[in-house]
Write a protein that holds these residues in place. Sequence first.
Motif, PDB file in Angstrom:
ATOM      1  N   HIS A  72       0.836  -1.230  -0.025  1.00 13.71           N
ATOM      2  CA  HIS A  72       0.035  -0.130  -0.141  1.00 13.71           C
ATOM      3  C   HIS A  72       0.883   0.983  -0.039  1.00 13.71           C
ATOM      4  N   ILE A  73       1.998   1.219   0.862  1.00 13.16           N
ATOM      5  CA  ILE A  73       2.815   2.469   0.764  1.00 13.16           C
ATOM      6  C   ILE A  73       3.487   2.629  -0.406  1.00 13.16           C
ATOM      7  N   ARG A  74       4.009   1.545  -1.026  1.00 12.12           N
ATOM      8  CA  ARG A  74       4.526   1.676  -2.328  1.00 12.12           C
ATOM      9  C   ARG A  74       3.692   2.153  -3.336  1.00 12.12           C
ATOM     10  N   MET A  75       2.281   1.771  -3.402  1.00 13.37           N
ATOM     11  CA  MET A  75       1.540   2.402  -4.554  1.00 13.37           C
ATOM     12  C   MET A  75       1.287   3.864  -4.241  1.00 13.37           C
ATOM     13  N   LEU A  76       1.026   4.269  -3.070  1.00 20.36           N
ATOM     14  CA  LEU A  76       0.828   5.711  -2.880  1.00 20.36           C
ATOM     15  C   LEU A  76       1.929   6.409  -3.085  1.00 20.36           C
ATOM     16  N   LEU A  77       2.994   5.938  -2.748  1.00 14.99           N
ATOM     17  CA  LEU A  77       4.379   6.841  -3.135  1.00 14.99           C
ATOM     18  C   LEU A  77       4.426   6.929  -4.852  1.00 14.99           C
ATOM     19  N   GLY A  78       4.067   5.918  -5.251  1.00 11.53           N
ATOM     20  CA  GLY A  78       4.259   6.180  -6.604  1.00 11.53           C
ATOM     21  C   GLY A  78       3.112   6.978  -7.371  1.00 11.53           C
ATOM     22  N   LEU A 102       9.895  -0.366   1.359  1.00 14.44           N
ATOM     23  CA  LEU A 102      10.333  -1.299   2.751  1.00 14.44           C
ATOM     24  C   LEU A 102      10.908  -0.567   4.219  1.00 14.44           C
ATOM     25  N   GLN A 103      11.730   0.649   3.839  1.00 16.18           N
ATOM     26  CA  GLN A 103      11.775   1.339   5.090  1.00 16.18           C
ATOM     27  C   GLN A 103      10.705   1.828   5.921  1.00 16.18           C
TER      28      GLN A 103
END
Length: 209
Positions: free
Chosen positions: A142-148, A162-163
């Motif tokens: 979820h974090i990766r999707m929102l960062l993108g 990951l961090q």
Amino acid sequence: MDPVNRPVVPFGKPRAERADAVRNREHLLETAREMIAEHGAGKVTMDALAERAGLGKGTVFRRFGTRAGIFRALLEDDERRFQEQVMSGPPPLGPGAAPGDRLIAYGRARIPFLLRHHIIAQAAMAPGQPTIEAGVNMTRLHIRMLLGQARVDMPELDSLALQLTAALEGPLLLYLSAAAPAAPPAPGTGPHLANSWQALIERVVVLNR
């Protein structure tokens, strides 16, 4: 399907169960929650749960396998409910808000969820049977999707996700790694962690666009 509305961690199509089996499972989970609220997790055993629920011991053993299995089922059930809020609940936790706002809201919702469940997560631990992997994976994806979506201008967004996942899920891991059962988190722990999470996300998203 729009990626904003896509399940964070696809659980897959559940195996069909008989109606009575579904009712028994829901009844057992609700009974276990009542026992935890009244007497604490330490009083929840296979025998005690069967007696309190008015079901045979064999039903409880077939459903959960071990005492730890009771708590894994509780954790998985609550993780599913949490994910439903992320997938289709109101913004900013659910779809419809800006990515940065959703990241902040996710942490502010996830932190109290983790702190409330740390006793259940600890009771669910058994050798060779990790209990929180699904939740951690949900957070990372979820974090990766929102960062993108936020167009964060940094290399290796997978590593950044990951961090950030470690920053969010790490306190629970520290509680669970204690040699003795962890005491309830100190008052104020949740708000302090939530404020720190918001400050971290604001810097990552705003300063790196």
